[in-house]
Design a protein around this motif. Structure first.
Motif, PDB file in Angstrom:
ATOM      1  N   ASP A 109     -13.656  12.348   2.859  1.00 13.59           N
ATOM      2  CA  ASP A 109     -13.460  13.519   3.717  1.00 13.59           C
ATOM      3  C   ASP A 109     -12.130  14.205   3.427  1.00 13.59           C
ATOM      4  O   ASP A 109     -11.797  15.192   4.077  1.00 13.59           O
ATOM      5  N   GLY A 110     -11.383  13.653   2.494  1.00 12.00           N
ATOM      6  CA  GLY A 110     -10.084  14.226   2.146  1.00 12.00           C
ATOM      7  C   GLY A 110      -8.952  13.801   3.042  1.00 12.00           C
ATOM      8  O   GLY A 110      -7.842  14.334   2.937  1.00 12.00           O
ATOM      9  N   ILE A 111      -9.206  12.843   3.916  1.00 12.72           N
ATOM     10  CA  ILE A 111      -8.158  12.363   4.818  1.00 12.72           C
ATOM     11  C   ILE A 111      -7.216  11.444   4.045  1.00 12.72           C
ATOM     12  O   ILE A 111      -7.654  10.530   3.360  1.00 12.72           O
ATOM     13  N   THR A 112      -5.934  11.709   4.171  1.00 15.93           N
ATOM     14  CA  THR A 112      -4.923  10.938   3.451  1.00 15.93           C
ATOM     15  C   THR A 112      -4.012  10.198   4.418  1.00 15.93           C
ATOM     16  O   THR A 112      -3.763  10.656   5.537  1.00 15.93           O
ATOM     17  N   VAL A 113      -3.525   9.055   3.958  1.00 17.86           N
ATOM     18  CA  VAL A 113      -2.567   8.244   4.714  1.00 17.86           C
ATOM     19  C   VAL A 113      -1.499   7.798   3.732  1.00 17.86           C
ATOM     20  O   VAL A 113      -1.815   7.419   2.602  1.00 17.86           O
ATOM     21  N   TYR A 114      -0.242   7.830   4.170  1.00 18.76           N
ATOM     22  CA  TYR A 114       0.875   7.442   3.314  1.00 18.76           C
ATOM     23  C   TYR A 114       1.728   6.371   3.971  1.00 18.76           C
ATOM     24  O   TYR A 114       1.892   6.353   5.191  1.00 18.76           O
ATOM     25  N   GLY A 126       0.825  -1.192   0.000  1.00 21.15           N
ATOM     26  CA  GLY A 126       0.000   0.000   0.000  1.00 21.15           C
ATOM     27  C   GLY A 126       0.864   1.248   0.000  1.00 21.15           C
ATOM     28  O   GLY A 126       1.810   1.342   0.779  1.00 21.15           O
ATOM     29  N   VAL A 127       0.535   2.207  -0.861  1.00 19.59           N
ATOM     30  CA  VAL A 127       1.313   3.433  -0.987  1.00 19.59           C
ATOM     31  C   VAL A 127       0.612   4.603  -0.303  1.00 19.59           C
ATOM     32  O   VAL A 127       1.218   5.337   0.467  1.00 19.59           O
ATOM     33  N   ALA A 128      -0.680   4.773  -0.593  1.00 20.82           N
ATOM     34  CA  ALA A 128      -1.420   5.903  -0.032  1.00 20.82           C
ATOM     35  C   ALA A 128      -2.915   5.657  -0.165  1.00 20.82           C
ATOM     36  O   ALA A 128      -3.347   4.947  -1.074  1.00 20.82           O
ATOM     37  N   THR A 129      -3.674   6.249   0.755  1.00 19.43           N
ATOM     38  CA  THR A 129      -5.127   6.184   0.685  1.00 19.43           C
ATOM     39  C   THR A 129      -5.704   7.586   0.846  1.00 19.43           C
ATOM     40  O   THR A 129      -5.069   8.481   1.424  1.00 19.43           O
ATOM     41  N   ILE A 130      -6.928   7.747   0.338  1.00 21.36           N
ATOM     42  CA  ILE A 130      -7.672   8.992   0.523  1.00 21.36           C
ATOM     43  C   ILE A 130      -9.148   8.646   0.623  1.00 21.36           C
ATOM     44  O   ILE A 130      -9.623   7.744  -0.088  1.00 21.36           O
ATOM     45  N   ASP A 131      -9.861   9.332   1.521  1.00 19.97           N
ATOM     46  CA  ASP A 131     -11.287   9.061   1.628  1.00 19.97           C
ATOM     47  C   ASP A 131     -12.089  10.287   1.221  1.00 19.97           C
ATOM     48  O   ASP A 131     -11.528  11.333   0.884  1.00 19.97           O
TER      49      ASP A 131
END
Length: 128
Positions: A53-58, A46-51
């Protein structure tokens, strides 16, 4: 739900690329989208996620270099990749969990569990 990646290619270390993922067939307002990658002989990462609500995880390995974003009007997911390194080489896939929430990474690992729509993948090659 159909996903189609574009924008891959070959660059030298330190260069930049922007990946796009055109989404079609999903009409919900809530979503979780992600980018994954897989190098030869290695597991999908996994590289990155976005939902929605605009919340991002890297992933730790790309934090500060990659940026995930969504253009809701264009139904397109992006991954801006800067300061690329040879270890970024691999097939990159966009994926969606549909209307389900993004999962909190465990131990910093973004799991592919629950992603039920995947693109066909696009190659990114970074030379030293």
């Amino acid at each position: 739900f159909h996903l189609l990646e574009s924008g891959g290619g070959s660059v030298q270390a330190g260069g930049s690329l922007r990946l796009s993922c055109a989404a079609s067939g999903y009409t919900g307002s809530r979503y979780c989208m992600a980018w994954f990658r897989q190098a030869p002989g290695k597991e999908r990462e996994g590289v990155a996620t976005i939902d929605s609500d605009g919340i991002t995880v890297y992933a730790h390995s790309v934090k500060g270099r990659f940026t995930i974003s969504v253009d809701n009007a264009q139904n397109t997911l992006y991954l801006e990749m800067n300061n690329l390194k040879p270890e970024d080489t691999g097939m990159y896939y966009c994926a969606s969990r549909g209307g389900d929430e993004c999962m909190t990474p465990i131990g910093g690992v973004i799991s592919p569990f629950g992603y039920n729509a995947w693109g066909q993948g696009i190659q990114v090659t970074v030379s030293p």
